[in-house]
Design a protein around this motif. Structure first.
Motif, PDB file in Angstrom:
ATOM      1  N   LEU A   9      15.973  50.396  -4.666  1.00 56.60           N
ATOM      2  CA  LEU A   9      15.430  51.697  -4.274  1.00 56.60           C
ATOM      3  C   LEU A   9      16.554  52.664  -3.929  1.00 56.60           C
ATOM      4  O   LEU A   9      16.503  53.849  -4.282  1.00 56.60           O
ATOM      5  N   ARG A  10      17.558  52.171  -3.247  1.00 57.71           N
ATOM      6  CA  ARG A  10      18.674  53.032  -2.855  1.00 57.71           C
ATOM      7  C   ARG A  10      19.480  53.469  -4.069  1.00 57.71           C
ATOM      8  O   ARG A  10      19.937  54.613  -4.136  1.00 57.71           O
ATOM      9  N   LYS A  12      18.272  53.968  -6.994  1.00 62.14           N
ATOM     10  CA  LYS A  12      17.454  54.999  -7.646  1.00 62.14           C
ATOM     11  C   LYS A  12      17.587  56.345  -6.936  1.00 62.14           C
ATOM     12  O   LYS A  12      17.636  57.401  -7.574  1.00 62.14           O
ATOM     13  N   THR A  13      17.650  56.295  -5.608  1.00 59.89           N
ATOM     14  CA  THR A  13      17.837  57.529  -4.839  1.00 59.89           C
ATOM     15  C   THR A  13      19.199  58.146  -5.129  1.00 59.89           C
ATOM     16  O   THR A  13      19.322  59.362  -5.289  1.00 59.89           O
ATOM     17  N   ILE A  16      19.079  59.971  -8.441  1.00 60.83           N
ATOM     18  CA  ILE A  16      18.418  61.285  -8.336  1.00 60.83           C
ATOM     19  C   ILE A  16      19.405  62.334  -7.813  1.00 60.83           C
ATOM     20  O   ILE A  16      19.490  63.449  -8.332  1.00 60.83           O
ATOM     21  N   VAL A  17      20.153  61.973  -6.768  1.00 62.52           N
ATOM     22  CA  VAL A  17      21.119  62.902  -6.173  1.00 62.52           C
ATOM     23  C   VAL A  17      22.254  63.195  -7.160  1.00 62.52           C
ATOM     24  O   VAL A  17      22.703  64.340  -7.281  1.00 62.52           O
ATOM     25  N   ARG A  55      23.967  50.926   2.105  1.00 58.63           N
ATOM     26  CA  ARG A  55      23.675  52.274   1.609  1.00 58.63           C
ATOM     27  C   ARG A  55      24.851  52.821   0.786  1.00 58.63           C
ATOM     28  O   ARG A  55      24.657  53.496  -0.229  1.00 58.63           O
ATOM     29  N   SER A 199      17.428  59.725   6.411  1.00 60.82           N
ATOM     30  CA  SER A 199      16.859  59.169   5.179  1.00 60.82           C
ATOM     31  C   SER A 199      17.960  58.946   4.151  1.00 60.82           C
ATOM     32  O   SER A 199      19.017  59.594   4.185  1.00 60.82           O
ATOM     33  N   ASP A 200      17.704  58.045   3.208  1.00 66.06           N
ATOM     34  CA  ASP A 200      18.682  57.794   2.151  1.00 66.06           C
ATOM     35  C   ASP A 200      18.960  59.069   1.365  1.00 66.06           C
ATOM     36  O   ASP A 200      20.120  59.361   1.034  1.00 66.06           O
ATOM     37  N   GLU A 201      17.926  59.836   1.046  1.00 60.76           N
ATOM     38  CA  GLU A 201      18.122  61.040   0.238  1.00 60.76           C
ATOM     39  C   GLU A 201      19.033  62.046   0.950  1.00 60.76           C
ATOM     40  O   GLU A 201      19.938  62.613   0.344  1.00 60.76           O
ATOM     41  N   TYR A 204      22.735  60.610   1.031  1.00 62.91           N
ATOM     42  CA  TYR A 204      23.458  60.736  -0.239  1.00 62.91           C
ATOM     43  C   TYR A 204      23.731  62.197  -0.588  1.00 62.91           C
ATOM     44  O   TYR A 204      24.788  62.526  -1.128  1.00 62.91           O
ATOM     45  N   ASP A 205      22.788  63.056  -0.285  1.00 64.77           N
ATOM     46  CA  ASP A 205      22.971  64.476  -0.567  1.00 64.77           C
ATOM     47  C   ASP A 205      24.175  65.030   0.195  1.00 64.77           C
ATOM     48  O   ASP A 205      25.008  65.750  -0.366  1.00 64.77           O
TER      49      ASP A 205
END
Length: 225
Positions: A9-10, A12-13, A16-17, A55, A199-201, A204-205
């Motif tokens: 899941l991480r 994949k996140t 996306i970023v 992470r 959050s992970d998003e 990473y952002d």
């Protein structure tokens, strides 16, 4: 091995970023430097640092051809740790750091020696045109002398992403963006009181926010090809 669902899941996140920041074609070596001074004791013993390693490994899985995260820990001494891959992630912090009597831990801060070792690894021992993206976790008390190391390393293919956690004022790190005398801005600082609440998003952002700018500037200055 870490629970497959979590790391997948991480990743994949991260993907996306990376698409959002137009970084999907970037290859980079990824390292994490972990503060293990006395004030970090709780973060190690409650699993927060283990989660941070996972992470950041998700970033390495997308940037690094070998899906490998290089690891250092430091207090007033430092240790270069075994690198992490998905297969060695589970209980990594407990096995490799907390239960390892040869690792100096829970002393006081001294950043320059570990930073010099990071530079040594990526520019002497494993010299390469591939950039190194270094995430540096700290909970305060950074020595002012890191500025000399950062300034000197501005001509090298290394980007320093400092992450402050906790409630210190991070006076030295807050001034990184305004440091003079560098060929390129090769360091950034972000801060969260509780990284385990982010959050992970968002993580990473923010972690990848200035890295693209540095890549462009470093190519313009021919630090990178």
């Amino acid at each position: 091995m870490a629970p497959r669902s979590t790391i997948d899941l991480r990743k994949k996140t991260v993907e996306i970023v990376l698409k959002k920041k137009q970084l999907t074609d970037v290859v980079a070596r990824v390292g994490v430097v972990l503060d293990i001074s006395g004030s970090m004791t709780q973060q190690y013993r409650t699993g927060i640092v283990q989660d941070v390693v996972e992470r950041i490994l998700a970033i390495a899985c997308k940037f690094d051809d070998n899906a490998t995260l290089d690891v250092w820990v430091y207090d007033n001494e430092f240790s270069r740790m075994p690198s992490v891959q998905e297969g060695s992630l589970q209980h990594y912090v407990t096995k490799q750091i907390l239960n390892n009597p040869s690792i100096h831990k829970f002393g006081w801060n001294n950043e320059p020696p570990v930073m010099e070792d990071v530079i040594r690894k990526y520019t002497i021992e494993e010299s390469s045109d591939t950039p190194a993206f270094i995430i540096f976790i700290n909970d305060g008390g950074v020595l002012k002398s890191i500025k000399k190391v950062i300034t000197r390393s501005a001509v090298l293919p290394i980007f320093w992403q400092f992450v402050g956690i906790g409630k210190s004022n991070f006076e030295v790190l807050k001034r990184l963006d305004t440091m003079q005398g560098r060929v390129v801005d090769n360091a950034n600082f972000i801060h969260w009181d509780r990284i385990d609440h982010v959050s992970d998003e968002e993580l990473y952002d923010k972690l990848l926010n200035e890295f693209p700018q540095w890549l462009r500037a470093a190519k313009q200055k021919r630090i990178l090809r």
